[in-house]
Structure formats: structure tokens, C-alpha cells
Write a protein that holds these residues in place. Sequence first.
Motif, PDB file in Angstrom:
ATOM      1  N   ASP A  92      12.946  -7.448   1.736  1.00 16.35           N
ATOM      2  CA  ASP A  92      13.398  -7.977   3.020  1.00 16.35           C
ATOM      3  C   ASP A  92      14.545  -7.132   3.582  1.00 16.35           C
ATOM      4  OD1 ASP A  92      11.540 -10.009   2.831  1.00 16.35           O
ATOM      5  OD2 ASP A  92      12.978 -11.495   2.070  1.00 16.35           O
ATOM      6  N   ARG A  93      15.464  -6.755   2.705  1.00 15.92           N
ATOM      7  CA  ARG A  93      16.627  -5.981   3.131  1.00 15.92           C
ATOM      8  C   ARG A  93      16.213  -4.601   3.630  1.00 15.92           C
ATOM      9  NH1 ARG A  93      19.170  -6.672  -1.186  1.00 15.92           N
ATOM     10  NH2 ARG A  93      19.176  -4.608  -2.206  1.00 15.92           N
ATOM     11  N   LYS A  94      15.320  -3.956   2.926  1.00 15.78           N
ATOM     12  CA  LYS A  94      14.918  -2.598   3.305  1.00 15.78           C
ATOM     13  C   LYS A  94      14.031  -2.594   4.556  1.00 15.78           C
ATOM     14  CE  LYS A  94      17.242  -0.518   0.199  1.00 15.78           C
ATOM     15  NZ  LYS A  94      18.378   0.337   0.599  1.00 15.78           N
ATOM     16  N   TYR A  98      15.271  -0.620   8.111  1.00 11.65           N
ATOM     17  CA  TYR A  98      14.549   0.468   8.771  1.00 11.65           C
ATOM     18  C   TYR A  98      13.652  -0.009   9.917  1.00 11.65           C
ATOM     19  CZ  TYR A  98      16.263   3.171   4.852  1.00 11.65           C
ATOM     20  OH  TYR A  98      17.083   3.780   3.938  1.00 11.65           O
ATOM     21  N   GLY A  99      13.711  -1.289  10.246  1.00 12.29           N
ATOM     22  CA  GLY A  99      12.927  -1.808  11.357  1.00 12.29           C
ATOM     23  C   GLY A  99      11.431  -1.750  11.113  1.00 12.29           C
ATOM     24  N   LEU A 100      11.022  -1.991   9.879  1.00 13.48           N
ATOM     25  CA  LEU A 100       9.607  -1.925   9.496  1.00 13.48           C
ATOM     26  C   LEU A 100       9.098  -3.305   9.111  1.00 13.48           C
ATOM     27  CD1 LEU A 100       9.843   1.353   7.364  1.00 13.48           C
ATOM     28  CD2 LEU A 100       9.089   1.131   9.734  1.00 13.48           C
ATOM     29  N   CYS A 101       7.794  -3.407   8.896  1.00 16.10           N
ATOM     30  CA  CYS A 101       7.198  -4.676   8.503  1.00 16.10           C
ATOM     31  C   CYS A 101       6.286  -4.459   7.293  1.00 16.10           C
ATOM     32  CB  CYS A 101       6.429  -5.301   9.667  1.00 16.10           C
ATOM     33  SG  CYS A 101       5.109  -4.260  10.310  1.00 16.10           S
ATOM     34  N   GLU A 102       5.686  -5.535   6.814  1.00 12.68           N
ATOM     35  CA  GLU A 102       4.885  -5.465   5.595  1.00 12.68           C
ATOM     36  C   GLU A 102       3.759  -4.438   5.670  1.00 12.68           C
ATOM     37  OE1 GLU A 102       6.277  -8.386   6.313  1.00 12.68           O
ATOM     38  OE2 GLU A 102       6.752  -9.444   4.431  1.00 12.68           O
ATOM     39  N   SER A 103       3.173  -4.265   6.854  1.00 13.47           N
ATOM     40  CA  SER A 103       2.071  -3.314   6.983  1.00 13.47           C
ATOM     41  C   SER A 103       2.527  -1.864   6.828  1.00 13.47           C
ATOM     42  CB  SER A 103       1.369  -3.499   8.329  1.00 13.47           C
ATOM     43  OG  SER A 103       2.265  -3.247   9.398  1.00 13.47           O
ATOM     44  N   ASP A 104       3.845  -1.650   6.821  1.00 15.55           N
ATOM     45  CA  ASP A 104       4.408  -0.313   6.602  1.00 15.55           C
ATOM     46  C   ASP A 104       4.831  -0.099   5.150  1.00 15.55           C
ATOM     47  OD1 ASP A 104       4.321   0.260   9.430  1.00 15.55           O
ATOM     48  OD2 ASP A 104       6.108  -1.002   9.634  1.00 15.55           O
ATOM     49  N   PRO A 125       4.861 -13.370   2.804  1.00 10.35           N
ATOM     50  CA  PRO A 125       4.350 -14.096   3.969  1.00 10.35           C
ATOM     51  C   PRO A 125       3.244 -13.348   4.698  1.00 10.35           C
ATOM     52  CG  PRO A 125       6.573 -13.266   4.373  1.00 10.35           C
ATOM     53  CD  PRO A 125       6.299 -13.083   2.910  1.00 10.35           C
ATOM     54  N   ARG A 126       3.255 -12.000   4.608  1.00  5.40           N
ATOM     55  CA  ARG A 126       2.217 -11.190   5.233  1.00  5.40           C
ATOM     56  C   ARG A 126       1.781 -10.118   4.247  1.00  5.40           C
ATOM     57  NH1 ARG A 126       5.785 -12.888   8.674  1.00  5.40           N
ATOM     58  NH2 ARG A 126       7.297 -11.329   7.941  1.00  5.40           N
ATOM     59  N   ALA A 127       0.576  -9.606   4.449  1.00 10.04           N
ATOM     60  CA  ALA A 127       0.017  -8.631   3.511  1.00 10.04           C
ATOM     61  C   ALA A 127       0.708  -7.278   3.651  1.00 10.04           C
ATOM     62  CB  ALA A 127      -1.480  -8.469   3.744  1.00 10.04           C
ATOM     63  N   GLU A 148      -5.377 -18.992   1.310  1.00 15.68           N
ATOM     64  CA  GLU A 148      -4.019 -19.061   1.823  1.00 15.68           C
ATOM     65  C   GLU A 148      -3.149 -17.855   1.508  1.00 15.68           C
ATOM     66  OE1 GLU A 148      -2.372 -22.674   0.356  1.00 15.68           O
ATOM     67  OE2 GLU A 148      -3.924 -23.936   1.239  1.00 15.68           O
ATOM     68  N   LEU A 149      -3.627 -16.929   0.675  1.00 14.41           N
ATOM     69  CA  LEU A 149      -2.756 -15.845   0.259  1.00 14.41           C
ATOM     70  C   LEU A 149      -3.041 -14.569   1.041  1.00 14.41           C
ATOM     71  CD1 LEU A 149      -3.950 -14.220  -3.071  1.00 14.41           C
ATOM     72  CD2 LEU A 149      -5.333 -15.912  -1.900  1.00 14.41           C
ATOM     73  N   PRO A 150      -2.016 -13.700   1.184  1.00 11.10           N
ATOM     74  CA  PRO A 150      -2.269 -12.382   1.778  1.00 11.10           C
ATOM     75  C   PRO A 150      -3.183 -11.591   0.861  1.00 11.10           C
ATOM     76  CG  PRO A 150      -0.079 -12.450   0.812  1.00 11.10           C
ATOM     77  CD  PRO A 150      -0.626 -13.854   0.746  1.00 11.10           C
TER      78      PRO A 150
END
Length: 214
Positions: A92-94, A98-104, A125-127, A148-150
Motif C-alpha cells: 500500500d505504501r509503495k 509512486y502513484g500506481l495501482c495493483e495492475s502495475d 482488494p484488486r488483482a 469473491e477473490l481476485p
Amino acid sequence: MNGASLQPRSGNAPKKLVLLLHGFGSSGTDMISLAQQWQDAMPDTLFLAPHAPQRCGMMGAGYQWWGLSGFAPSALAAGAASAAPAIDAFIDRKLAQYGLCESDLALVGFSQGTMMALHVALRRPRAVAAVVGYSGMLAGTLDLRHGELPKPPVLLVHGTADPVVPIAALHMSESELKRLGVDVTTHVSYGVAHSVDPVGLRLGRDFVAEAFAR
């Protein structure tokens, strides 16, 4: 959990993150060596290899995600669950930094680090973009429900001569991931012990690079 890192080879701000999770008694310093062989394929990627939060009393200067009190499925599941919050907080911190999300993000683990990569990826929460697991296994799925899971794509690589985590763990993990509806690819490294061979490294690199490209 500060460990080792490798900045994007392009010199640009990171557009992707690869989190490398080491095995029992090892460290991020050991694990970051893998990234040096992947950089060319992912020039805008930041590679992060944190040390696990606990010192490993059995292995001198190494670290552990949790103390291995036993190899029973219930003990492994409990251990992975106990270590997951530290990894989730680090992710979460990283991502925010860097303004990124799970898909990155891709998670790559070795041995105990593979157990952590799978545990965390199936409960975010996301894949994430991809998971690569070397010489490890899936630990604990009783709390997971198929719908229910990513479901990030997973690559599992395992040596037939592994004396630490038997090759049977690969087949068990593959079966359970498929039951959960996860797209899983496997590769068996014949004659390889508890380590990663050049073919496994190349397959992992290509798997992550292709997932990022998608």
C-alpha cells in the motif's frame, strides 16, 4: 521491511513494481539478484526486495516471514496469515508513493516467499498483474470463495529434485488454484533442487513482462 531495490534501468519514474519475496533464512539482498536478470525486459520497472520482518534464529543473518514450527497445512496457513499484514502495508505504501495501482504490480516469491506471494495476491482488494512462485506452495485457502477473490495469472516453477519443498507441492497448488478459478501455468525443472535454474528465470521474466504489457 527495508531491504534491497533496483531502480528502473530507463532512468524514468517507475511505471511498474515487482515485489520480490525471499525464502526462509534468506534476505532481500539475496533476492534482488534475480532482478538484475530481468531489468532489460522491463526497463521502467522498480524492483523491491524487502527483508522479512523477523530475524531467523536458525539461519544466522537471515530473515523469516514467520517461524517454521511445522509443515502441517494448518501451521503453514496460520504462519502466512500472520505475516501478510506487513506485506500488505508495504505494498500500500509503495503504490501510493509512486502513484500506481495493483495492475502495475507483480509479486514474485521463492519458497516461503512463494507462500506469502500467493497468500497476499489472493486477498488483495484488486488483482495484481501477475504472481510468480518458485519452489513453494499455496498455504491455506479455507477462507477463500471462488467468486469473491481476485484472480491474477499465476506461474509456478518447481524442481523435481527439491528436498525442501517436494515437487508434489506444485501439483497440489495447481489443483487448488484451478479449483478457485485462478489461471495457473506450471513448469517442472527436471533435476533441479531447491533453487531456480536459468529456464525458470527466463519463464518468470517473460510471464511478468507479458502481464505488464497486457
